[in-house]
Design an enzyme around this catalytic site. Structure first.
Site, short mmCIF file in Angstrom:
data_model
loop_
_atom_site.label_atom_id
_atom_site.label_comp_id
_atom_site.label_asym_id
_atom_site.label_seq_id
_atom_site.Cartn_x
_atom_site.Cartn_y
_atom_site.Cartn_z
N ARG A 94 -39.53 12.75 64.03
CA ARG A 94 -39.63 14.19 63.72
C ARG A 94 -39.04 15.04 64.83
O ARG A 94 -38.38 16.05 64.58
CB ARG A 94 -41.10 14.55 63.46
CG ARG A 94 -41.28 15.91 62.76
CD ARG A 94 -41.45 17.06 63.72
NE ARG A 94 -42.48 16.77 64.67
CZ ARG A 94 -42.43 17.17 65.94
NH1 ARG A 94 -41.40 17.86 66.39
NH2 ARG A 94 -43.40 16.85 66.78
N GLU A 137 -37.29 23.67 82.75
CA GLU A 137 -36.73 23.28 84.04
C GLU A 137 -37.75 22.49 84.85
O GLU A 137 -38.95 22.54 84.57
CB GLU A 137 -36.25 24.53 84.79
CG GLU A 137 -35.13 25.24 84.05
CD GLU A 137 -34.43 26.32 84.84
OE1 GLU A 137 -33.34 26.74 84.43
OE2 GLU A 137 -34.99 26.75 85.87
N GLY A 141 -42.41 24.32 82.91
CA GLY A 141 -41.95 24.62 81.56
C GLY A 141 -42.62 25.80 80.91
O GLY A 141 -42.06 26.37 79.97
N ILE A 167 -35.73 16.90 78.15
CA ILE A 167 -34.84 17.34 77.08
C ILE A 167 -34.67 16.24 76.04
O ILE A 167 -34.03 15.21 76.30
CB ILE A 167 -33.46 17.75 77.65
CG1 ILE A 167 -33.63 18.75 78.80
CG2 ILE A 167 -32.59 18.32 76.54
CD1 ILE A 167 -34.40 20.01 78.44
N CYS A 242 -36.10 30.55 69.08
CA CYS A 242 -35.88 29.13 68.71
C CYS A 242 -37.18 28.36 68.75
O CYS A 242 -37.47 27.54 67.86
CB CYS A 242 -34.87 28.49 69.66
SG CYS A 242 -33.26 29.27 69.71
N GLY A 343 -61.53 -0.74 66.95
CA GLY A 343 -62.00 -1.67 67.96
C GLY A 343 -60.86 -2.18 68.83
O GLY A 343 -59.91 -1.45 69.14
N GLU A 367 -43.27 22.57 73.52
CA GLU A 367 -43.19 23.79 72.70
C GLU A 367 -44.42 24.68 72.92
O GLU A 367 -44.93 25.32 72.00
CB GLU A 367 -43.06 23.45 71.21
CG GLU A 367 -42.05 22.39 70.86
CD GLU A 367 -40.62 22.79 71.16
OE1 GLU A 367 -40.39 23.94 71.54
OE2 GLU A 367 -39.73 21.94 71.03
N THR A 369 -47.92 24.54 75.73
CA THR A 369 -49.14 23.74 75.85
C THR A 369 -50.25 24.36 75.03
O THR A 369 -50.19 25.52 74.61
CB THR A 369 -49.59 23.66 77.31
OG1 THR A 369 -49.97 24.97 77.74
CG2 THR A 369 -48.49 23.11 78.22
#
Length: 387
Positions: A94, A137, A141, A167, A242, A343, A367, A369
């Site tokens: 995904r 960066e 982030g 990235i 974005c 288990g 995207e 936290t």
């Protein structure tokens, strides 16, 4: 008729015929192509690139963008269902689609020139051009305004210096959507990865998203022409726009992961005999599985309404934050609980919960936290920015 254990409220009945067809097609792909190989790919730390051509041929890349650019032109709910069914297989699959669609194709469509749209989007829809998104960066982030990567104008060119971290698709990509500080604010650039001075270094030793390519990007006097700049946006609203697109899909994806865990544990506890009876005959096991179904149902309703708002053009970023926070937390808690119910078997990748639990450690972080999304909602409630 018995209810569907992963859809107790028959949310499927609220979907259109086209939405159902999209979900069914992606579900078949996940069942037939992803699930049989993904445990081994995760073990090996390998992104299954062999799946990409079929993902593209099904129209799953940039699926919400217009058909004139070679895309499927589907609505937001259909895109959400794509994310849900792919993440039922694995978050890494995904993530590949999310990055290509929401973080790379979307900014070219929304902020790019018509020449850029025509040049890149059809090839990206076919997976002939893979993209990555360079915002985060190394120094942090959650504070993109504190960006260190710079782009300096030099005649008709831009010279980019800096680094990006964590990235997705970095070492697969043919282009990188790179956000950099300029004398005129933050701007976005389409950087071909074969440009002199560009380097991508794959990150290893990961215990999460192992079936995904994660990289660090480096820019050492990377020179590109002004025609590679995204001309229709300046400032943080570009990359944040974005991220809103990507976060929307992420509200749906973990539902699929949670459904996979619930299905696994329902089947396992029926077959596992302890003290002369199936584990599923115990009240404690049934209470845990019932709670999983409750949480999944609430998350499904949340994302469906969010998708309807998005299709109506009224979706707000705070609503996306609430859904991302709720749904990823829901899924990671279910994955951990499912692992416990399995288990000792639950610690192996022969069963999906441990893999989903590990992957969701990344999904709950990237995207935005969980804390960031909580503070977004808190700011909406109080009018006070606590960041």
């Amino acid at each position: 008729m018995p209810l569907n254990p992963t859809d107790l409220f028959d949310i499927r009945s609220l979907l259109t015929e086209e939405e159902c067809a999209v979900q069914d097609a992606v579900a078949r792909f996940t069942d037939e192509k992803v699930i049989p190989i993904i445990g081994d790919a995760f073990d090996q730390g390998r992104f299954p690139k062999e799946l990409v051509p079929e993902i593209a041929s099904m129209g799953l890349l940039g699926s919400s963008l217009p058909e004139q650019y070679g895309c499927a032109g589907l609505n937001a709910v259909s895109y959400g269902l794509i994310c849900q069914e792919l993440e039922r297989g694995d978050s890494g699959i995904r993530s590949f689609v999310s990055v290509q669609s929401s973080l790379c194709m979307y900014p070219i469509y929304a902020y790019g020139s018509e020449e850029q749209r025509q040049r890149y989007l059809p090839g990206m829809a076919k997976a002939e051009i893979i993209g990555c998104f360079g915002l985060t960066e190394p120094h942090g982030g959650s504070d993109p305004a504190n960006m260190k990567t710079t782009a300096k104008k030099d005649g008709g060119d831009w010279v980019i210096n800096g680094a990006k971290m964590w990235i997705t698709n970095g070492n697969l990509a043919h282009i990188a959507i790179v956000w950099a500080q300029t004398d005129d604010g933050i701007q976005g650039f389409i950087v071909p990865t074969d440009t002199k001075g560009f380097a991508a270094q794959e990150i290893h030793k990961k215990m999460s998203l192992r079936a995904s390519v994660t990289s660090a990007l480096f820019f050492d006097n990377v020179r590109i022409p002004d025609s590679q700049r995204l001309p229709n946006v300046k400032g943080l609203k570009g990359p944040l726009g974005c991220l809103t697109q990507a976060r929307y899909g992420i509200t749906w994806g973990p539902i699929g992961a949670a459904q996979a865990c619930l299905t696994e544990v329902v089947n396992y506890t029926k077959e596992r005999i302890l003290f002369g009876r199936p584990v599923s005959a115990n009240q404690s096991a049934q209470v845990k599985m019932a709670d999983m179904a409750r949480r999944i149902t609430l998350a499904q309703l949340l994302s469906l309404q969010l998708g309807r708002l998005k299709d109506a053009g009224t979706m707000q970023p705070t609503q996306v934050s609430l859904a991302k926070w709720n749904n990823v937390r829901m899924a990671i808690d279910i994955a951990r609980e499912a692992r416990d119910l399995l288990g000792g078997s639950g610690i192996t990748t022969e069963y999906c919960p441990i893999r989903h639990a590990l992957n969701l450690e990344s999904v709950i972080t990237y995207e935005g936290t969980e804390t960031v999304h909580q503070l977004v909602v808190g700011r909406e409630l109080t009018g006070i920015n606590a960041f």
